[in-house]
Design a protein around this motif. Structure first.
Motif, PDB file in Angstrom:
ATOM      1  N   THR A  99      -8.745 -16.349 -19.348  1.00 41.53           N
ATOM      2  CA  THR A  99      -7.945 -17.011 -20.363  1.00 41.53           C
ATOM      3  C   THR A  99      -6.508 -16.524 -20.266  1.00 41.53           C
ATOM      4  OG1 THR A  99      -9.849 -17.197 -21.823  1.00 41.53           O
ATOM      5  CG2 THR A  99      -7.684 -17.414 -22.848  1.00 41.53           C
ATOM      6  N   TRP A 108     -13.564 -16.572 -23.309  1.00 43.38           N
ATOM      7  CA  TRP A 108     -13.599 -16.541 -24.768  1.00 43.38           C
ATOM      8  C   TRP A 108     -14.703 -17.464 -25.253  1.00 43.38           C
ATOM      9  CZ3 TRP A 108      -8.047 -16.920 -27.184  1.00 43.38           C
ATOM     10  CH2 TRP A 108      -7.253 -15.885 -26.681  1.00 43.38           C
ATOM     11  N   SER A 142      -8.046 -21.702 -20.932  1.00 45.77           N
ATOM     12  CA  SER A 142      -9.260 -20.920 -20.715  1.00 45.77           C
ATOM     13  C   SER A 142     -10.171 -21.666 -19.753  1.00 45.77           C
ATOM     14  CB  SER A 142      -9.973 -20.702 -22.057  1.00 45.77           C
ATOM     15  OG  SER A 142     -11.015 -19.775 -21.910  1.00 45.77           O
ATOM     16  N   ILE A 194      -2.858 -22.215 -24.671  1.00 50.13           N
ATOM     17  CA  ILE A 194      -4.004 -21.390 -24.299  1.00 50.13           C
ATOM     18  C   ILE A 194      -4.783 -22.136 -23.231  1.00 50.13           C
ATOM     19  CG2 ILE A 194      -6.136 -20.285 -25.094  1.00 50.13           C
ATOM     20  CD1 ILE A 194      -4.798 -20.212 -27.909  1.00 50.13           C
ATOM     21  N   THR A 254      -3.185 -12.289 -20.490  1.00 49.10           N
ATOM     22  CA  THR A 254      -4.254 -12.832 -19.648  1.00 49.10           C
ATOM     23  C   THR A 254      -5.438 -11.880 -19.612  1.00 49.10           C
ATOM     24  OG1 THR A 254      -3.312 -11.837 -17.652  1.00 49.10           O
ATOM     25  CG2 THR A 254      -2.664 -14.089 -18.141  1.00 49.10           C
TER      26      THR A 254
END
Length: 147
Positions: A129, A94, A124, A122, A89
């Motif tokens: 993220t 990103w 985000s 994933i 984390t």
């Protein structure tokens, strides 16, 4: 090595920087070989997938920030389910879509993570993220057994 029926844990909190990602990779690799019985190829795959998540956090999470922020790695082995879960984390954002993908050596980390795991998720958002990497059918032991 932990006793049968128990879980193994690994946790590190560091500044998201390449040198810290490399250090975590080494420490995680050592933890992995101490707590789980993976054949060398599978162990290498696990470490490579975790390294890709760390590298992305170190490179992309704080691109627009004045200084790198935090990244955390947590690994948990569930003996009952024989599942290894690693979570990386960060608190950044990103912006992989905005990076230079004209270099053919770039942009392979996420597909690589997905190829090397049984599950990769994933998440985000504006708060950061989270990368969840998971492997099934992982034996716990002293490294003499293989999966």
């Amino acid at each position: 090595m932990t006793d049968a029926g128990q879980s193994a844990h690994f946790t590190k909190n560091v500044t998201a920087a390449p040198e810290n990602a490399a250090q975590i990779r080494r420490e995680f690799s050592s933890w992995l070989s101490t707590h789980l019985a993976l054949d060398p190829t599978r162990a290498s795959d696990v470490v490579l997938a975790v390294n890709e998540a760390l590298a992305n956090a170190a490179e992309f999470a704080y691109v627009d920030a004045p200084a790198p922020g935090a990244m955390q790695v947590q690994a948990h082995y569930d003996d009952d389910a024989a599942v290894l879960t690693v979570t990386v984390t960060d608190e950044g954002v990103w912006r992989i879509g905005e990076t230079d993908h004209t270099n053919p050596a770039r942009g392979r980390g996420i597909p690589l993570m997905r190829a090397l795991t049984d599950r990769t998720v994933i998440d985000s958002n504006h708060a950061g993220t989270t990368v969840h990497l998971q492997w099934d059918h992982v034996d716990q032991g002293c490294g003499s057994r293989t999966t």
